[in-house]
Write a protein that holds these residues in place. Sequence first.
Motif, PDB file in Angstrom:
ATOM      1  N   LEU A 167     -35.937 -82.438  41.701  1.00 23.71           N
ATOM      2  CA  LEU A 167     -35.542 -81.053  40.294  1.00 23.71           C
ATOM      3  C   LEU A 167     -35.656 -81.481  39.650  1.00 23.71           C
ATOM      4  N   TRP A 168     -36.008 -80.914  38.188  1.00 25.08           N
ATOM      5  CA  TRP A 168     -35.581 -80.629  37.200  1.00 25.08           C
ATOM      6  C   TRP A 168     -36.123 -79.054  36.582  1.00 25.08           C
ATOM      7  N   ARG A 169     -35.353 -78.791  35.911  1.00 30.72           N
ATOM      8  CA  ARG A 169     -35.745 -77.068  35.926  1.00 30.72           C
ATOM      9  C   ARG A 169     -34.783 -77.356  34.443  1.00 30.72           C
ATOM     10  N   PRO A 170     -36.170 -76.794  33.494  1.00 31.61           N
ATOM     11  CA  PRO A 170     -35.590 -76.512  32.023  1.00 31.61           C
ATOM     12  C   PRO A 170     -35.595 -74.921  31.518  1.00 31.61           C
ATOM     13  N   ASP A 171     -35.172 -74.419  31.233  1.00 30.20           N
ATOM     14  CA  ASP A 171     -34.613 -73.178  30.797  1.00 30.20           C
ATOM     15  C   ASP A 171     -34.805 -72.588  29.131  1.00 30.20           C
ATOM     16  N   PRO A 172     -35.983 -72.686  28.705  1.00 25.32           N
ATOM     17  CA  PRO A 172     -35.717 -73.536  27.214  1.00 25.32           C
ATOM     18  C   PRO A 172     -34.916 -71.884  26.549  1.00 25.32           C
ATOM     19  N   GLY A 173     -34.829 -70.847  27.029  1.00 25.18           N
ATOM     20  CA  GLY A 173     -33.933 -69.901  26.160  1.00 25.18           C
ATOM     21  C   GLY A 173     -33.193 -70.018  26.428  1.00 25.18           C
ATOM     22  N   ALA A 174     -31.425 -70.721  27.272  1.00 24.59           N
ATOM     23  CA  ALA A 174     -30.565 -70.734  27.801  1.00 24.59           C
ATOM     24  C   ALA A 174     -29.655 -71.243  26.859  1.00 24.59           C
ATOM     25  N   GLY A 175     -28.348 -71.234  26.409  1.00 22.36           N
ATOM     26  CA  GLY A 175     -27.354 -72.030  25.882  1.00 22.36           C
ATOM     27  C   GLY A 175     -26.311 -72.723  26.750  1.00 22.36           C
ATOM     28  N   HIS A 176     -25.534 -72.827  26.730  1.00 22.38           N
ATOM     29  CA  HIS A 176     -24.515 -74.084  26.832  1.00 22.38           C
ATOM     30  C   HIS A 176     -23.683 -72.445  26.890  1.00 22.38           C
ATOM     31  N   ASN A 177     -23.697 -72.042  28.780  1.00 20.61           N
ATOM     32  CA  ASN A 177     -22.370 -70.878  28.708  1.00 20.61           C
ATOM     33  C   ASN A 177     -22.412 -70.709  30.548  1.00 20.61           C
ATOM     34  N   GLU A 178     -21.401 -70.084  31.037  1.00 21.18           N
ATOM     35  CA  GLU A 178     -21.246 -69.889  32.291  1.00 21.18           C
ATOM     36  C   GLU A 178     -22.308 -68.684  32.592  1.00 21.18           C
TER      37      GLU A 178
END
Length: 262
Positions: free
Chosen positions: A234-245
Amino acid sequence: MSDSSSSPSWAWPGHLHTLGPFEVPGFPSRKASVYVPGGDPTPLHERPVLYLFDGQNCWTDWGSYSGGWYAHEAVQALVGDGAFRAPVVVGLEHGGERRIDELSAWEMGPGRGGGAEPFFEWVVHHFMPHVQHTLGLASGPLHTVMGGSSMGGLAALWSHYRYPHAIGGALCMSSAFGVGGKALFPFVESRAKPAISRVYIDCGGQEGGGRMLATSEEMVHLLARKGYPEGGLLWRPDPGAGHNEQAWRRRLPDALRFMFRR
């Protein structure tokens, strides 16, 4: 290797338990935390296990420098839904300043990285058997998934392909697949797809100026060429997200539903 929990507290599901501290040859000592979902009648020896890296950030905001994943809440939500197998979750703490050394099999500059081989020899051949024995859990790839974010995501996929006899899946969030000059790519390309393999990969569009998302998608294409069946990758891109918890905490419930569906 010591266990600070001397009581048979595995009979108390729904609580966090501490194991350790563990002495890791060549690396800092550390503890691990375990969550056994409550309300699930499945015997422990029949439950899957999810090992998560960066165990300081797996649970609540307390003890985490940037917020927790609340993995205990996410996995507890699977209990009672017959479509899923709620795993026991084991959060292994990282080694502080040695974190990059232990999670990368390749050097990332002078004196950085390249220690994953000896570290995972300890994880796979000492730490995991200790946890399995202590809790009465099953071993082997049918019951074992590695997971993490960033360097932990890199380590999860590498360890799955490096130790397919012991690890049957990888949950990879915002993974640092580009480190070491993208050395993971030829490594994965050279290895046969594990006989038991389920892989989840996600990434935010705002990570590394979009470069991390592109690299993660490239890894998904490489894996797909190995012939994963439907439901195996499964590939789940999350266009609006940054690199954080916060992003990883939000995506974790869906990742668990993919990795641990029956």
